[in-house]
Design a protein around this motif. Structure first.
Motif, PDB file in Angstrom:
ATOM      1  N   THR A  81      77.588  27.998  37.832  1.00 28.50           N
ATOM      2  CA  THR A  81      77.827  27.502  39.190  1.00 28.50           C
ATOM      3  C   THR A  81      77.045  28.305  40.213  1.00 28.50           C
ATOM      4  N   SER A  82      77.037  29.634  40.034  1.00 30.34           N
ATOM      5  CA  SER A  82      76.329  30.499  40.979  1.00 30.34           C
ATOM      6  C   SER A  82      74.828  30.243  40.949  1.00 30.34           C
ATOM      7  N   ARG A  85      73.971  26.948  42.597  1.00 29.93           N
ATOM      8  CA  ARG A  85      74.168  27.039  44.046  1.00 29.93           C
ATOM      9  C   ARG A  85      73.027  27.820  44.695  1.00 29.93           C
TER      10      ARG A  85
END
Length: 403
Positions: A81-82, A85
């Motif tokens: 996810t990081s 993003r």
């Protein structure tokens, strides 16, 4: 280290590696120096966030020709996810999506259509075979950011854990070798595309003005600006084309289109033009405008999207192959024997078009007819050699000017 050892065994080439603190990349960027390492590999388990200084340094690193490779170790969602993003924060205007199966990463050395996965959900082991899932973001004609949400690094070490989500070692190793091969093969392209020389016509050469208007859209609309400028250079060099030349980037909107009779569109992904933009293009072409669409690198995703777009612009008119004796094929050069950029062998001229009242208003090339005009292009691409590109592109403009 193990991945590069596997690559050495398969490719016969040794690529070195070293740990690199992100702070060193930042320091080089702030000192005005380019980081020359071809590939930065980022992996981990936990969530993370780059600082603004780190983002600026990594963004410039990619623009300078570098490649980022992210790997979610053990398939950890926090890291995945990081990373996604942060990529979208680094390049908010660029698409970051799953790569299509005809992408060179899946055929750079080993040819892949499916891989073998192992994952644990609620403590229950699942194994299955499916399409490889690698996300990519293009800068120019290369994929400059790559990310695998399924762990590959444990596979490079030839082991698995009884948790997480991963590729089994054989597939992880072979796809890892493909990644190395792809980045190495694209290195010269990356270096060339990191510098774009803008060309302008001499002010003291009186000529009628010709403006090439390149359409902006949502599908990597400007993958190879160097090649477009080289196209303009070739137009200026052909004495029989009495034009000056200029390049403008415009939105496919009626007010912007009106002043530009010659339109050019290229890309890698679906342009995603809305109904209003499609209608504006239809009216512009019906009023005498001309549109050339080129499939950059000749991949399937843009080919499919381009055909769907043409069908929306002209739902009652087919996109038909140009006959061998079409006036475009002799507008300046005789386009009888174009050649393939990979083999140098002769290949057929495969141009298609839409004709309005005996005038060819739209031309589409499913094979890349633009990017190799500068003699350096995607080594995995499907298209024509440099001389064929030059003649095709000059003929297209000559035909448009004559009609």
């Amino acid at each position: 280290d193990n991945l590069l050892r596997h690559a050495y065994e398969a490719l016969g080439l040794w690529y070195g590696w070293k740990p690199l603190a992100l702070a060193e990349v930042v320091t080089q960027h702030q000192a005005g120096r380019s980081c020359q390492i071809p590939l930065l590999y980022i992996s981990g388990h936990e969530a993370f966030e780059f600082s603004e200084e780190e983002r600026a340094a990594l963004r410039q690193y990619v623009y300078d020709g570098g490649t980022l490779l992210g790997d979610a170790c053990c398939g950890r969602e926090e890291f995945a996810t990081s990373f996604q993003r942060e990529v979208r924060a680094l390049f908010p205007q660029r698409a970051f999506d799953l790569l299509q199966i005809d992408h060179p990463v899946f055929r750079a050395f080993y040819r892949y259509a499916t891989v073998h996965y192992r994952l644990f959900r609620g403590g229950v082991k699942q194994e299955y075979e499916g399409a490889p899932r690698i996300l990519g973001m293009n800068v120019g004609s290369r994929t400059a950011v790559l990310f695998t949400p399924f762990d590959m690094s444990c596979g490079w070490d030839e082991h698995t854990h009884e948790h997480g989500a991963r590729l089994l070692p054989g597939d992880a190793i072979r796809l890892g070798i493909n990644l190395i091969a792809y980045v190495a093969a694209m290195r010269q392209v990356a270096e060339v595309e990191s510098v774009t020389q803008e060309i302008r016509a001499p002010a003291d050469r009186p000529r009628q003005q010709f403006v090439l208007a390149q359409l902006k859209h949502h599908g990597d609309w400007n993958p190879d600006p160097n090649a477009v400028y080289q196209w303009l250079r070739q137009l200026a060099a052909e004495s029989s084309l009495a034009v000056s030349f200029d390049l403008r980037y415009i939105d496919p909107q009626e007010a912007a289109l009106a002043a530009h009779p010659f339109l050019f569109m290229t890309g890698f992904r679906d342009p995603r033009l809305d109904d209003e933009q499609t209608a504006a293009l239809r009216r512009h072409l019906q009023a005498g405008g001309f549109l050339f669409i080129n499939n950059c690198s000749g991949y399937h995703e843009f080919d499919q999207a381009a055909r769907e777009l043409v069908a929306r612009i002209f739902p009652e008119l087919p996109l038909a192959p140009l006959p061998a004796d079409h006036p475009l094929t002799t507008a300046l050069f005789s386009l009888k024997t174009p050649r393939d950029r990979q083999t140098g062998n002769e290949r057929p001229l495969e141009l298609e078009g839409v004709t309005l009242r005996n005038r060819l208003a739209l031309v589409y090339s499913k094979n890349d007819a633009v990017s190799h005009i500068k003699r350096v292009s995607d080594p995995f691409g499907n298209g024509y050699d440099a001389e064929s590109c030059r003649q095709i592109l000059v003929n297209i403009v000559a035909y448009a000017l004559q009609n």
